[in-house]
Design an enzyme around this catalytic site. Structure first.
Site, PDB file in Angstrom:
ATOM      1  N   LEU A   1     -25.517 110.847  40.377  1.00 17.17           N
ATOM      2  CA  LEU A   1     -25.581 112.048  39.570  1.00 17.17           C
ATOM      3  C   LEU A   1     -26.984 112.250  39.001  1.00 17.17           C
ATOM      4  O   LEU A   1     -27.858 111.403  39.158  1.00 17.17           O
ATOM      5  CB  LEU A   1     -24.544 111.954  38.448  1.00 17.17           C
ATOM      6  CG  LEU A   1     -23.107 111.672  38.945  1.00 17.17           C
ATOM      7  CD1 LEU A   1     -22.233 111.192  37.809  1.00 17.17           C
ATOM      8  CD2 LEU A   1     -22.520 112.905  39.613  1.00 17.17           C
TER       9      LEU A   1
ATOM     10  N   LYS B   1     -34.839 100.060  37.245  1.00 24.13           N
ATOM     11  CA  LYS B   1     -35.005 101.343  37.941  1.00 24.13           C
ATOM     12  C   LYS B   1     -36.010 102.227  37.216  1.00 24.13           C
ATOM     13  O   LYS B   1     -36.892 102.850  37.847  1.00 24.13           O
ATOM     14  CB  LYS B   1     -33.648 102.050  38.040  1.00 24.13           C
ATOM     15  CG  LYS B   1     -33.716 103.502  38.499  1.00 24.13           C
ATOM     16  CD  LYS B   1     -34.312 103.660  39.887  1.00 24.13           C
ATOM     17  CE  LYS B   1     -34.167 105.113  40.351  1.00 24.13           C
ATOM     18  NZ  LYS B   1     -34.776 105.329  41.674  1.00 24.13           N
TER      19      LYS B   1
ATOM     20  N   LYS C   1     -37.955 113.537  33.830  1.00 25.41           N
ATOM     21  CA  LYS C   1     -36.760 112.985  33.183  1.00 25.41           C
ATOM     22  C   LYS C   1     -36.799 111.464  33.169  1.00 25.41           C
ATOM     23  O   LYS C   1     -36.549 110.816  32.141  1.00 25.41           O
ATOM     24  CB  LYS C   1     -35.515 113.491  33.913  1.00 25.41           C
ATOM     25  CG  LYS C   1     -34.183 113.028  33.325  1.00 25.41           C
ATOM     26  CD  LYS C   1     -33.627 111.777  33.993  1.00 25.41           C
ATOM     27  CE  LYS C   1     -33.207 112.034  35.438  1.00 25.41           C
ATOM     28  NZ  LYS C   1     -32.572 110.808  36.008  1.00 25.41           N
TER      29      LYS C   1
ATOM     30  N   THR D   1     -29.825 107.399  38.108  1.00 22.05           N
ATOM     31  CA  THR D   1     -30.904 106.918  37.255  1.00 22.05           C
ATOM     32  C   THR D   1     -30.598 107.350  35.832  1.00 22.05           C
ATOM     33  O   THR D   1     -30.731 108.518  35.480  1.00 22.05           O
ATOM     34  CB  THR D   1     -32.261 107.479  37.713  1.00 22.05           C
ATOM     35  OG1 THR D   1     -32.489 107.102  39.071  1.00 22.05           O
ATOM     36  CG2 THR D   1     -33.387 106.929  36.859  1.00 22.05           C
TER      37      THR D   1
END
Length: 290
Positions: free
Chosen positions: A65, A171, A239, A96
């Site tokens: 997502l 990540k 983001k 993420t």
């Protein structure tokens, strides 16, 4: 083995396609925009109307997502997947997300008797198609053993890093490092283009040295010839950088000036109208600034 895939965008669809094509898996998919599931349905997947319907009876549910908000809605919102999963099922949150949300989600899963792993990945669409993604996993080792057959189909390597949130942390570090390299590549190519050297040739020489990573070399080659093929939208890089800054700020009082500067560079690219372009388009700022 019954598998649910929640989110069939560019990455999720390719991961689901590999699972559908693998013997021994019964795959159900869900996507907010139903039109994106048509090819998977034609290939043999079952299409569900809601996340809860998708995970009914599933052994493993995999979500791919956009961000924390989308993850929260799909797992815990109306017709959310988490409460509908059978007890002892494994939920794989491959998006993420922030480590804080990964830990919160894992606690919510534990309260329902569901095992959740944060399992974000490194790689883009070519690696997803080839089953060569690299997974960073946080959570219970026994849960990972249950989910490993799924990860083996869509990935080439799995790294178990510790408790819930550990995968999400690595990540964000990975994406921050990548974004930093690409921002640096933009400056280096701009510098070369004003030097009298052939920028494309110079990039090839740099790529032959130990100094330049494979990812930076690939970005530099495209930037040097003005190509920006879309693989990872620039707005998503922003983001992820902001998530990384938020996570770091929660643990350490000192600033991270390089991360701050890189984040501001990508924000400037969004303000310049490049949000939907590939994140390497941050290099285009050098064509718009004095």
């Amino acid at each position: 083995m019954k598998i649910a895939v929640l989110g069939t965008g560019a990455m999720g669809a390719r991961m689901a396609a590999r699972l559908v094509a693998t013997d021994g898996f019964e795959v159900t998919v869900w996507n907010r925009s139903a039109g994106r599931t048509a090819d998977l349905e034609a290939a043999g997947a079952t299409v569900a109307a809601t996340p809860a319907e998708a995970v009914f009876g599933a052994d493993v549910a995999l979500a791919m997502l956009r961000d924390d908000d989308a993850s929260r809605q799909v797992w815990l919102g109306d017709d959310g997947a988490l409460a509908a999963l059978p007890q002892a099922a494994v939920a794989l949150e491959c998006s993420t997300i922030t480590p804080a949300w990964a830990r919160e989600l894992a606690a919510a899963a534990d309260a329902l008797g569901v095992r959740l792993l944060d399992a974000p990945l490194s790689g883009s669409t070519p690696q997803a198609e080839a089953g060569a993604l690299i997974f960073f996993v946080g959570g219970d080792a026994d849960a990972l053993a249950t989910a490993q057959p799924v990860l083996d189909v869509v990935g080439g390597a799995t790294h178990h890093l510790g408790s819930s949130g550990a995968g999400a942390q690595l990540k964000l570090a990975t994406n921050a490092l990548l974004a930093t390299q690409v921002a640096a590549v933009g400056e280096i190519v701009a510098m070369l283009q004003g030097s009298g050297l052939d920028a494309a040739q110079a990039v090839e020489v740099l790529a032959s040295t130990p100094v330049m990573s494979t990812a930076a070399a690939g970005a530099a080659r495209n930037v040097a010839v003005g190509k920006f093929p879309l693989a990872f939208a620039l707005e998503l890089a922003v983001k992820d950088l902001e998530y990384a800054r938020r996570d770091a700020a929660s643990r350490r009082p000192e600033r991270l000036p390089l991360l701050d500067a890189v984040t501001e560079r990508y924000r400037a690219a969004v303000e310049a109208g490049l949000a939907q372009e590939n994140f390497t388009a941050v290099a285009k700022l050098y064509g718009t600034e004095d």
